[in-house]
Design a protein around this motif. Sequence first.
Motif, PDB file in Angstrom:
ATOM      1  N   ARG A 146      61.252 -16.386 115.479  1.00 31.69           N
ATOM      2  CA  ARG A 146      60.516 -17.662 115.402  1.00 31.69           C
ATOM      3  C   ARG A 146      61.439 -18.877 115.413  1.00 31.69           C
ATOM      4  NH1 ARG A 146      55.331 -16.212 114.512  1.00 31.69           N
ATOM      5  NH2 ARG A 146      54.950 -14.358 113.281  1.00 31.69           N
ATOM      6  N   ASP A 147      62.693 -18.695 114.975  1.00 36.98           N
ATOM      7  CA  ASP A 147      63.653 -19.801 114.957  1.00 36.98           C
ATOM      8  C   ASP A 147      64.351 -19.991 116.305  1.00 36.98           C
ATOM      9  OD1 ASP A 147      63.128 -20.333 112.260  1.00 36.98           O
ATOM     10  OD2 ASP A 147      64.624 -18.864 111.604  1.00 36.98           O
ATOM     11  N   ALA A 148      64.051 -19.128 117.262  1.00 38.32           N
ATOM     12  CA  ALA A 148      64.632 -19.199 118.611  1.00 38.32           C
ATOM     13  C   ALA A 148      66.153 -19.122 118.577  1.00 38.32           C
ATOM     14  CB  ALA A 148      64.158 -20.453 119.343  1.00 38.32           C
ATOM     15  N   THR A 149      66.675 -18.171 117.780  1.00 33.63           N
ATOM     16  CA  THR A 149      68.123 -18.000 117.720  1.00 33.63           C
ATOM     17  C   THR A 149      68.581 -16.620 118.185  1.00 33.63           C
ATOM     18  OG1 THR A 149      67.982 -17.354 115.390  1.00 33.63           O
ATOM     19  CG2 THR A 149      68.469 -19.660 115.849  1.00 33.63           C
ATOM     20  N   LEU A 150      67.725 -15.609 118.069  1.00 32.41           N
ATOM     21  CA  LEU A 150      68.122 -14.241 118.382  1.00 32.41           C
ATOM     22  C   LEU A 150      67.113 -13.571 119.302  1.00 32.41           C
ATOM     23  CD1 LEU A 150      70.141 -11.946 117.768  1.00 32.41           C
ATOM     24  CD2 LEU A 150      68.638 -11.286 115.888  1.00 32.41           C
ATOM     25  N   ALA A 151      67.600 -12.994 120.399  1.00 35.37           N
ATOM     26  CA  ALA A 151      66.749 -12.272 121.351  1.00 35.37           C
ATOM     27  C   ALA A 151      66.750 -10.788 121.027  1.00 35.37           C
ATOM     28  CB  ALA A 151      67.251 -12.493 122.772  1.00 35.37           C
ATOM     29  N   MET A 152      65.575 -10.174 121.126  1.00 41.89           N
ATOM     30  CA  MET A 152      65.421  -8.744 120.841  1.00 41.89           C
ATOM     31  C   MET A 152      64.598  -8.091 121.954  1.00 41.89           C
ATOM     32  SD  MET A 152      64.336  -9.504 116.937  1.00 41.89           S
ATOM     33  CE  MET A 152      63.570 -11.018 117.468  1.00 41.89           C
ATOM     34  N   PRO A 153      64.883  -6.818 122.284  1.00 37.25           N
ATOM     35  CA  PRO A 153      64.102  -6.143 123.322  1.00 37.25           C
ATOM     36  C   PRO A 153      62.658  -5.924 122.880  1.00 37.25           C
ATOM     37  CG  PRO A 153      65.618  -4.607 122.256  1.00 37.25           C
ATOM     38  CD  PRO A 153      65.907  -5.962 121.687  1.00 37.25           C
ATOM     39  N   VAL A 154      61.746  -5.978 123.839  1.00 39.12           N
ATOM     40  CA  VAL A 154      60.324  -5.766 123.545  1.00 39.12           C
ATOM     41  C   VAL A 154      59.822  -4.521 124.267  1.00 39.12           C
ATOM     42  CG1 VAL A 154      57.983  -6.704 123.830  1.00 39.12           C
ATOM     43  CG2 VAL A 154      59.844  -8.186 123.075  1.00 39.12           C
ATOM     44  N   GLU A 155      59.822  -4.550 125.593  1.00 41.98           N
ATOM     45  CA  GLU A 155      59.352  -3.392 126.359  1.00 41.98           C
ATOM     46  C   GLU A 155      59.713  -3.536 127.825  1.00 41.98           C
ATOM     47  OE1 GLU A 155      54.836  -3.363 127.672  1.00 41.98           O
ATOM     48  OE2 GLU A 155      54.957  -3.988 125.582  1.00 41.98           O
ATOM     49  N   THR A 156      59.523  -2.433 128.547  1.00 42.91           N
ATOM     50  CA  THR A 156      59.696  -2.427 129.991  1.00 42.91           C
ATOM     51  C   THR A 156      58.314  -2.227 130.596  1.00 42.91           C
ATOM     52  OG1 THR A 156      61.910  -1.492 129.794  1.00 42.91           O
ATOM     53  CG2 THR A 156      60.828  -1.299 131.939  1.00 42.91           C
ATOM     54  N   VAL A 157      57.918  -3.161 131.455  1.00 37.28           N
ATOM     55  CA  VAL A 157      56.596  -3.128 132.080  1.00 37.28           C
ATOM     56  C   VAL A 157      56.765  -2.612 133.506  1.00 37.28           C
ATOM     57  CG1 VAL A 157      54.628  -4.548 132.808  1.00 37.28           C
ATOM     58  CG2 VAL A 157      55.847  -5.093 130.674  1.00 37.28           C
ATOM     59  N   PRO A 158      56.017  -1.557 133.892  1.00 32.95           N
ATOM     60  CA  PRO A 158      56.101  -1.090 135.278  1.00 32.95           C
ATOM     61  C   PRO A 158      55.624  -2.186 136.232  1.00 32.95           C
ATOM     62  CG  PRO A 158      54.968   0.507 133.890  1.00 32.95           C
ATOM     63  CD  PRO A 158      55.127  -0.738 133.079  1.00 32.95           C
ATOM     64  N   ARG A 159      56.319  -2.368 137.317  1.00 31.18           N
ATOM     65  CA  ARG A 159      55.997  -3.421 138.285  1.00 31.18           C
ATOM     66  C   ARG A 159      54.932  -2.918 139.239  1.00 31.18           C
ATOM     67  NH1 ARG A 159      58.939  -7.257 141.611  1.00 31.18           N
ATOM     68  NH2 ARG A 159      57.236  -8.491 142.447  1.00 31.18           N
ATOM     69  N   VAL A 160      53.813  -3.620 139.319  1.00 27.10           N
ATOM     70  CA  VAL A 160      52.767  -3.265 140.269  1.00 27.10           C
ATOM     71  C   VAL A 160      52.337  -4.437 141.134  1.00 27.10           C
ATOM     72  CG1 VAL A 160      51.849  -1.363 138.901  1.00 27.10           C
ATOM     73  CG2 VAL A 160      50.891  -3.638 138.613  1.00 27.10           C
ATOM     74  N   THR A 161      52.695  -5.651 140.734  1.00 29.33           N
ATOM     75  CA  THR A 161      52.278  -6.827 141.496  1.00 29.33           C
ATOM     76  C   THR A 161      52.923  -6.839 142.869  1.00 29.33           C
ATOM     77  OG1 THR A 161      51.926  -8.152 139.533  1.00 29.33           O
ATOM     78  CG2 THR A 161      52.271  -9.353 141.570  1.00 29.33           C
ATOM     79  N   ARG A 162      52.115  -6.969 143.842  1.00 27.32           N
ATOM     80  CA  ARG A 162      52.565  -7.131 145.219  1.00 27.32           C
ATOM     81  C   ARG A 162      51.646  -8.179 145.844  1.00 27.32           C
ATOM     82  NH1 ARG A 162      56.200  -4.909 143.252  1.00 27.32           N
ATOM     83  NH2 ARG A 162      57.022  -2.895 143.724  1.00 27.32           N
ATOM     84  N   HIS A 163      51.973  -8.617 147.011  1.00 29.58           N
ATOM     85  CA  HIS A 163      51.180  -9.657 147.654  1.00 29.58           C
ATOM     86  C   HIS A 163      49.736  -9.217 147.894  1.00 29.58           C
ATOM     87  CE1 HIS A 163      54.642 -12.189 147.969  1.00 29.58           C
ATOM     88  NE2 HIS A 163      55.326 -11.159 148.439  1.00 29.58           N
ATOM     89  N   ARG A 164      49.502  -7.919 148.039  1.00 29.87           N
ATOM     90  CA  ARG A 164      48.138  -7.430 148.238  1.00 29.87           C
ATOM     91  C   ARG A 164      47.355  -7.395 146.927  1.00 29.87           C
ATOM     92  NH1 ARG A 164      51.527  -4.115 150.450  1.00 29.87           N
ATOM     93  NH2 ARG A 164      51.147  -2.461 148.975  1.00 29.87           N
TER      94      ARG A 164
END
Length: 163
Positions: free
Chosen positions: A35-53
């Motif tokens: 919340r203090d915007a000082t430390l980054a932490m991993p959240v998740e990996t999202v499979p990529r499905v967005t394409r132009h179609r």
Amino acid sequence: MKVQPDTPGVDDPGAGRRLGIDVGTARIGVAASDRDATLAMPVETVPRVTRHRDPDGADVDRLAQLVREYQAVEIVVGLPRDLKGNGSASVRDAKDIASRLAKRCEAPVRFADERLTTVVATRAMRSAGVKQKAGRRVIDQAAAVEILQSWLDGRTNYLKETK
């Protein structure tokens, strides 16, 4: 095509969490700050499905959901430029995802320089003893952490300098 990232801290939305996003061709790594915007932490990996179609696939849905869950005040998307600062098809992908997120979320979307973040993340994981095969599942998250942490550090420096 030269593509410029945003400057951390300019038009800063103030206190709150930030989400960092590393857009890849197969996966999207996500990191969040405290919340203090000082430390980054991993959240998740999202499979990529967005394409132009299918422009608003399950990946954009999930990213928008994470923005709401974390109550993010800013979204930082990695801009994959080469060492000379030129863009590529990967830049178009990152901009496309960013544009779709901007339409669905109230938080501003910023672009951060992500050159070498995957290389840095891979080296850090190897030195921590993570095997290459196991690392593939989390490398995108680690790259998102690198992108976001760099942004947070730049933001902190910018805000100190402008006080």
